[in-house]
Design an enzyme around this catalytic site. Structure first.
Site, PDB file in Angstrom:
ATOM      1  N   ASP A  84       0.859  -1.188   0.000  1.00  0.00           N
ATOM      2  CA  ASP A  84       0.000   0.000   0.000  1.00  0.00           C
ATOM      3  C   ASP A  84       0.897   1.240   0.000  1.00  0.00           C
ATOM      4  OD1 ASP A  84      -2.121  -1.754   0.470  1.00  0.00           O
ATOM      5  OD2 ASP A  84      -1.968  -1.517   2.658  1.00  0.00           O
TER       6      ASP A  84
ATOM      7  N   ASP B 114       0.223   8.398   7.606  1.00  0.00           N
ATOM      8  CA  ASP B 114       0.491   7.018   8.067  1.00  0.00           C
ATOM      9  C   ASP B 114       1.829   6.985   8.794  1.00  0.00           C
ATOM     10  OD1 ASP B 114      -1.644   5.379   7.055  1.00  0.00           O
ATOM     11  OD2 ASP B 114      -0.769   5.452   5.041  1.00  0.00           O
TER      12      ASP B 114
ATOM     13  N   GLU C 223       1.269  -1.862  11.224  1.00  0.00           N
ATOM     14  CA  GLU C 223       0.964  -2.009   9.803  1.00  0.00           C
ATOM     15  C   GLU C 223       2.042  -1.344   8.948  1.00  0.00           C
ATOM     16  OE1 GLU C 223      -2.598  -0.097   8.246  1.00  0.00           O
ATOM     17  OE2 GLU C 223      -2.533  -1.372   6.484  1.00  0.00           O
ATOM     18  N   GLU C 224       2.651  -0.310   9.489  1.00  0.00           N
ATOM     19  CA  GLU C 224       3.598   0.464   8.685  1.00  0.00           C
ATOM     20  C   GLU C 224       5.043  -0.010   8.793  1.00  0.00           C
ATOM     21  OE1 GLU C 224       2.157   2.158   6.565  1.00  0.00           O
ATOM     22  OE2 GLU C 224       0.186   2.244   7.532  1.00  0.00           O
TER      23      GLU C 224
ATOM     24  N   ASP D  48      -2.449  -0.479  14.108  1.00  0.00           N
ATOM     25  CA  ASP D  48      -2.587   0.166  12.799  1.00  0.00           C
ATOM     26  C   ASP D  48      -2.705   1.638  13.162  1.00  0.00           C
ATOM     27  OD1 ASP D  48      -3.325   1.318  10.478  1.00  0.00           O
ATOM     28  OD2 ASP D  48      -4.990  -0.028  10.025  1.00  0.00           O
TER      29      ASP D  48
ATOM     30  N   LEU E 221      -2.970   4.418  11.558  1.00  0.00           N
ATOM     31  CA  LEU E 221      -3.960   5.288  10.895  1.00  0.00           C
ATOM     32  C   LEU E 221      -4.787   4.455   9.917  1.00  0.00           C
ATOM     33  CD1 LEU E 221      -4.618   8.319  11.219  1.00  0.00           C
ATOM     34  CD2 LEU E 221      -3.721   8.588   8.914  1.00  0.00           C
ATOM     35  N   ASP E 222      -5.802   3.832  10.474  1.00  0.00           N
ATOM     36  CA  ASP E 222      -6.691   3.000   9.655  1.00  0.00           C
ATOM     37  C   ASP E 222      -7.547   3.896   8.756  1.00  0.00           C
ATOM     38  OD1 ASP E 222      -8.316   0.582   9.043  1.00  0.00           O
ATOM     39  OD2 ASP E 222      -9.849   1.722  10.104  1.00  0.00           O
TER      40      ASP E 222
ATOM     41  N   GLU F 115      -5.947  -5.539  13.335  1.00  0.00           N
ATOM     42  CA  GLU F 115      -7.288  -5.104  12.917  1.00  0.00           C
ATOM     43  C   GLU F 115      -8.326  -6.137  13.396  1.00  0.00           C
ATOM     44  OE1 GLU F 115      -6.478  -2.366   8.966  1.00  0.00           O
ATOM     45  OE2 GLU F 115      -6.520  -4.520   8.627  1.00  0.00           O
TER      46      GLU F 115
HETATM   47  P1  AFP Z   1      -6.175   1.614   4.816  1.00  0.00           P
HETATM   48  O1  AFP Z   1      -5.856   1.655   6.293  1.00  0.00           O
HETATM   49  O2  AFP Z   1      -5.050   1.075   4.011  1.00  0.00           O
HETATM   50  O3  AFP Z   1      -6.719   2.896   4.287  1.00  0.00           O
HETATM   51  O4  AFP Z   1      -7.338   0.522   4.623  1.00  0.00           O
HETATM   52  C1  AFP Z   1      -8.517   0.599   5.300  1.00  0.00           C
HETATM   53  C2  AFP Z   1      -9.064  -0.785   5.411  1.00  0.00           C
HETATM   54  O5  AFP Z   1      -8.082  -1.670   5.821  1.00  0.00           O
HETATM   55  C3  AFP Z   1     -10.267  -0.897   6.336  1.00  0.00           C
HETATM   56  O6  AFP Z   1     -10.240  -0.025   7.396  1.00  0.00           O
HETATM   57  C4  AFP Z   1     -11.438  -0.699   5.423  1.00  0.00           C
HETATM   58  O7  AFP Z   1     -12.588  -1.323   5.866  1.00  0.00           O
HETATM   59  C5  AFP Z   1     -10.953  -1.302   4.147  1.00  0.00           C
HETATM   60  O8  AFP Z   1      -9.535  -1.187   4.148  1.00  0.00           O
HETATM   61  C6  AFP Z   1     -11.511  -0.578   2.962  1.00  0.00           C
HETATM   62  O9  AFP Z   1     -11.065  -1.199   1.834  1.00  0.00           O
HETATM   63  P2  AFP Z   1     -11.689  -0.943   0.397  1.00  0.00           P
HETATM   64  O10 AFP Z   1     -12.605   0.234   0.446  1.00  0.00           O
HETATM   65  O11 AFP Z   1     -10.495  -0.742  -0.459  1.00  0.00           O
HETATM   66  O12 AFP Z   1     -12.413  -2.197   0.040  1.00  0.00           O
END
Ligand code: AFP
Length: 337
Positions: free
Chosen positions: A65, A71, A94-95, A116, A118-119, A283
């Site tokens: 990612d 992040d 995560e990072e 994580d 910054l989710d 998560e």
């Molecule tokens: P990030 O932390 O990489 O932004 O991802 C967020 C996540 O892991 C989770 O929190 C969301 O439910 C999911 O990804 C959203 O994923 P998509 O919208 O790409 O399906």
């Protein structure tokens, strides 16, 4: 008399006392460290472009990612808060590609922390909800530098789990294994104050959250369940459903804690080889502990998330179906049939 309300730190001290723990203060100190990191992140998230924290960097994390500026900043704030006070012995983030042990000379504590930082970070640039998720495990005794194996504990061994939602207000939601409590950040005094005691997820719901653009990859069980939800009163489930998608798990789970619902990121044909989309240690497991402690259910579709045996990869993935108990059970009945 004016009252400040119950602060997060006084709540934790009191809870430890009630549990009869001979508090050395270390666990309270650890949660305090995490709280400080979250306050630092909340401040920057709140400032947004004024603090020059929006946008992407040129680096990628181990999952490929692209890392957002925030992040990396959030990750640094967690490490900074956790590596100096002698409460934590190692971290998984995560990072970070690998487990992080503490620099030589820093005091080691009794806990491991996964996070994580910054989710949902892609929400940063559009001024929408983001959050931090964390899980606390016991560190192995007498080991200077814990390894990935020491983090490979099923979710049932977590001693605490929580998230901090950075939304219109910032909220810390925490469980130490005896219920779930929510605290709102009062920015004037810089403290999280207890506002949502003993949070409980309603057992029934008619709201679901799933990224429907993945529909063609889903397994038949999920295809059928969502098709039946869309059928509403005319379908087999006999009621009209509503759909919500925040695209940050913290936002989805917070909504579910407040008013019920189910959140699905199931195994599908695209993510089957890697075991799912979301990550088990920082998560799936912490959110499963929070949801179960609030009376909900958290499953992979084929078993309880917290009973998944980790394989030693800190970034192991897991399918997720969690939320209102009776609705999760309904979804599981589609998997069984
Ligand atoms: P990030 O932390 O990489 O932004 O991802 C967020 C996540 O892991 C989770 O929190 C969301 O439910 C999911 O990804 C959203 O994923 P998509 O919208 O790409 O399906």
């Amino acid at each position: 008399m004016q009252k400040l309300g119950t602060t997060l730190s006084s709540f934790i001290i009191d809870e430890q006392r009630k549990l009869g723990n001979k508090a050395s203060g270390e666990f309270t100190g650890l949660l305090n460290d995490i709280t400080i990191a979250c306050k630092g992140i909340a401040n920057l998230v709140n400032m947004g472009d004024l603090a020059d924290v929006l946008g992407a960097t040129e680096s990628e994390n181990s999952m490929g990612d692209v890392q957002k500026k925030m992040d990396l900043i959030a990750n640094d704030l967690f490490i900074d808060a956790l590596e100096n006070n002698g409460h934590c012995a190692g971290m998984a983030s995560e990072e970070l590609d690998e487990i992080l042990t503490l620099p030589d000379g820093k005091p080691r504590g009794s806990y491991l922390v996964t996070f994580d930082p910054l989710d949902g970070s892609s929400n940063m640039d559009i001024n929408m909800d983001v959050g931090a998720i964390f899980s606390v495990l016991k560190a192995p005794k007498g080991k200077e530098n814990p390894t990935a194996e020491d983090f490979a504990k099923p979710g049932t061994e977590q001693v605490a789990a929580g998230y901090c939602l950075y939304g219109p207000s910032s909220m810390m939601v925490l469980t130490t294994g005896s219920g779930v409590n929510g605290f709102t950040l009062c920015t004037s005094i810089g403290e999280f104050i207890l506002t949502h005691p003993d949070m409980k997820i309603p057992e029934d719901t008619s709201e679901y959250a799933i990224n429907s653009s993945n529909q063609r990859f889903w397994e038949p069980a999920v295809q059928e369940y969502i098709a039946d939800c869309i059928q509403g009163e005319e379908g087999k489930l006999g009621k009209r459903y509503n759909m919500r998608w925040v695209a940050a798990m913290v936002g989805e789970i917070h909504r579910i804690l407040c008013r019920g619902g189910v959140f699905l990121y199931p195994i599908d044909e695209r993510n089957r080889d890697v075991g799912g989309k979301l990550r088990l240690l920082y998560e799936g497991n912490p959110m499963a502990m929070i949801v179960e402690q609030a009376g909900g259910a958290a499953d992979t579709g084929y078993g309880r998330i917290m009973e998944v045996q980790p394989n030693g990869d800190p970034h192991q993935r897991v399918p997720v179906i969690m939320g209102s108990k009776n609705e999760v059970e309904k979804i599981l009945s589609y998997h069984k049939s």
